[in-house]
Design a protein around this motif. Structure first.
Motif, PDB file in Angstrom:
ATOM      1  N   SER A 190      54.226  -2.496  64.402  1.00 62.53           N
ATOM      2  CA  SER A 190      53.829  -3.432  63.389  1.00 62.53           C
ATOM      3  C   SER A 190      52.336  -3.887  63.742  1.00 62.53           C
ATOM      4  O   SER A 190      51.771  -4.238  62.715  1.00 62.53           O
ATOM      5  N   HIS A 235      53.841  -6.732  44.822  1.00 64.19           N
ATOM      6  CA  HIS A 235      54.759  -6.391  45.892  1.00 64.19           C
ATOM      7  C   HIS A 235      54.281  -6.424  47.071  1.00 64.19           C
ATOM      8  O   HIS A 235      54.567  -5.572  47.951  1.00 64.19           O
ATOM      9  N   ILE A 272      59.601  -3.912  63.356  1.00 66.22           N
ATOM     10  CA  ILE A 272      59.191  -5.038  63.492  1.00 66.22           C
ATOM     11  C   ILE A 272      58.273  -5.630  64.616  1.00 66.22           C
ATOM     12  O   ILE A 272      57.529  -6.524  64.647  1.00 66.22           O
ATOM     13  N   MET A 280      58.733  -0.964  56.604  1.00 68.87           N
ATOM     14  CA  MET A 280      59.728  -1.021  57.843  1.00 68.87           C
ATOM     15  C   MET A 280      60.800  -0.079  57.819  1.00 68.87           C
ATOM     16  O   MET A 280      61.414   0.288  58.646  1.00 68.87           O
ATOM     17  N   GLU A 281      61.363  -0.015  56.394  1.00 69.80           N
ATOM     18  CA  GLU A 281      62.580   0.943  56.343  1.00 69.80           C
ATOM     19  C   GLU A 281      61.998   2.283  56.691  1.00 69.80           C
ATOM     20  O   GLU A 281      62.910   3.006  57.056  1.00 69.80           O
ATOM     21  N   TYR A 286      65.645  -0.689  65.611  1.00 71.26           N
ATOM     22  CA  TYR A 286      65.134  -1.365  64.580  1.00 71.26           C
ATOM     23  C   TYR A 286      63.999  -2.354  65.090  1.00 71.26           C
ATOM     24  O   TYR A 286      63.230  -2.811  64.235  1.00 71.26           O
ATOM     25  N   ARG A 340      55.326  -8.451  49.777  1.00 73.29           N
ATOM     26  CA  ARG A 340      56.486  -8.392  50.746  1.00 73.29           C
ATOM     27  C   ARG A 340      57.522  -7.093  50.597  1.00 73.29           C
ATOM     28  O   ARG A 340      57.966  -6.607  51.556  1.00 73.29           O
ATOM     29  N   GLY A 341      57.742  -6.748  49.257  1.00 77.96           N
ATOM     30  CA  GLY A 341      58.341  -5.531  49.011  1.00 77.96           C
ATOM     31  C   GLY A 341      57.586  -4.293  49.797  1.00 77.96           C
ATOM     32  O   GLY A 341      58.534  -3.504  50.392  1.00 77.96           O
ATOM     33  N   ILE A 398      56.055  -4.307  52.664  1.00 82.43           N
ATOM     34  CA  ILE A 398      56.154  -4.491  54.059  1.00 82.43           C
ATOM     35  C   ILE A 398      57.580  -3.933  54.300  1.00 82.43           C
ATOM     36  O   ILE A 398      57.809  -3.376  55.182  1.00 82.43           O
ATOM     37  N   LEU A 399      58.449  -4.519  53.371  1.00 81.11           N
ATOM     38  CA  LEU A 399      59.908  -4.189  53.870  1.00 81.11           C
ATOM     39  C   LEU A 399      60.162  -2.601  53.666  1.00 81.11           C
ATOM     40  O   LEU A 399      60.686  -2.017  54.366  1.00 81.11           O
ATOM     41  N   ALA A 400      59.506  -2.098  52.550  1.00 80.81           N
ATOM     42  CA  ALA A 400      59.595  -0.562  52.588  1.00 80.81           C
ATOM     43  C   ALA A 400      58.988  -0.076  53.483  1.00 80.81           C
ATOM     44  O   ALA A 400      59.471   1.207  54.155  1.00 80.81           O
ATOM     45  N   ASN A 426      62.177   2.503  60.278  1.00 84.71           N
ATOM     46  CA  ASN A 426      63.510   2.888  60.899  1.00 84.71           C
ATOM     47  C   ASN A 426      63.904   4.076  60.538  1.00 84.71           C
ATOM     48  O   ASN A 426      64.750   4.715  61.399  1.00 84.71           O
TER      49      ASN A 426
END
Length: 269
Positions: free
Chosen positions: A176, A248, A172, A257-258, A168, A250-251, A253-255, A261
């Motif tokens: 990034s 969205h 990050i 990163m996923e 992971y 933050r969402g 960024i999270l997507a 991963n």
């Protein structure tokens, strides 16, 4: 601390960033670094840029190194390790820097017991501001771990984690910087749109990101608190934050990163 020789098999952008960081910090001397490349042109470029010895022969580097950093693409690891296995010295520490290459994989490809460090550095190492995360197998002793921490710290910050977290890390800190460069570019485009000259817009945006990051690291405050301190009631910043949330930010960024991963997991299959 005991002097060690460092070898690089492969010397692309990430390896060059590490070499430059080690030399700029004076952690390593040029005569103690040896790198192999795929072509004479790249070997010549590395030699001229860093004044270190280069070769086209991976086996020479393997025999030279006390710390052997494999800096090739993930799909080439098996081939390279098979090529150099018998040339690696008993006490050599073998270091991986590729996503998805775990300790067990390296151990299974070697013809003998081997000390292995699994690491994930990033390209800001080139300017001494890298972030390297690593783990080690049980053959690496405490003194060797201390040396590796110092080596990684010569071009930035370093953290040791359990291997279960290593898959992971690219999302990050390894990958990034690319997201951040896109953010800086977008900020600069916005500045240019408002009439700010391009060179000044890049400087303003990059320094804002650098300064914000330093605030997080040096104050120890939660990023949310630091964000709140910039936002005056009814002001322009909270208006901008509202727009980011509505879109969205933050969402997304999270997507992203996923996605990173998931790609790392897919590469291990």
């Amino acid at each position: 601390m005991e002097k060690r020789k460092v070898g690089f098999i492969g010397c692309g952008k990430m390896a060059q960033a590490m070499v430059n960081g080690m030399l700029q910090s004076s952690f390593m001397q040029r005569e103690d670094i040896f790198a192999s490349t795929k072509s004479m042109e790249s070997a010549q470029m590395i030699m001229e840029t860093f004044q270190i010895e280069t070769t086209l022969d991976n086996k020479q580097v393997a025999g030279f190194a006390d710390v052997l950093i494999i800096a090739v693409k993930p799909h080439l690891y098996g081939e390279v390790i098979q090529e150099v296995s018998s040339y690696v010295k008993k006490e050599t520490i073998l270091v991986t820097i590729a996503a998805g290459i775990d300790l067990a994989y390296i151990e299974s490809k070697m013809s003998k017991e081997i000390k292995v460090i699994r690491s994930m550095p990033n390209t800001p190492s080139l300017v001494g501001e890298g972030m390297t995360v690593f783990c080690a197998n049980d053959k690496v002793n405490e003194n060797e771990i201390a040396f590796m921490k110092d080596l990684f710290a010569s071009f930035g910050q370093v953290e040791m984690v359990d291997e279960s977290l290593m898959d992971y890390i690219p999302a990050i800190s390894g990958s990034s910087p690319a997201y951040v460069y896109m953010f800086i570019e977008a900020l600069a485009d916005g500045g240019v749109r408002s009439g700010i000259p391009r060179d000044k817009a890049y400087k303003l945006a990059a320094q804002a990101v650098l300064g914000a990051a330093q605030m997080v690291l040096e104050t120890g405050k939660h990023p949310g608190i630091l964000k709140d301190e910039v936002c005056t009631p009814g002001g322009a910043t909270i208006e901008a934050i509202t727009t980011l949330e509505q879109n969205h930010f933050r969402g997304t960024i999270l997507a992203a990163m996923e996605s990173c991963n998931q790609k790392n997991k897919d590469m291990q299959k």
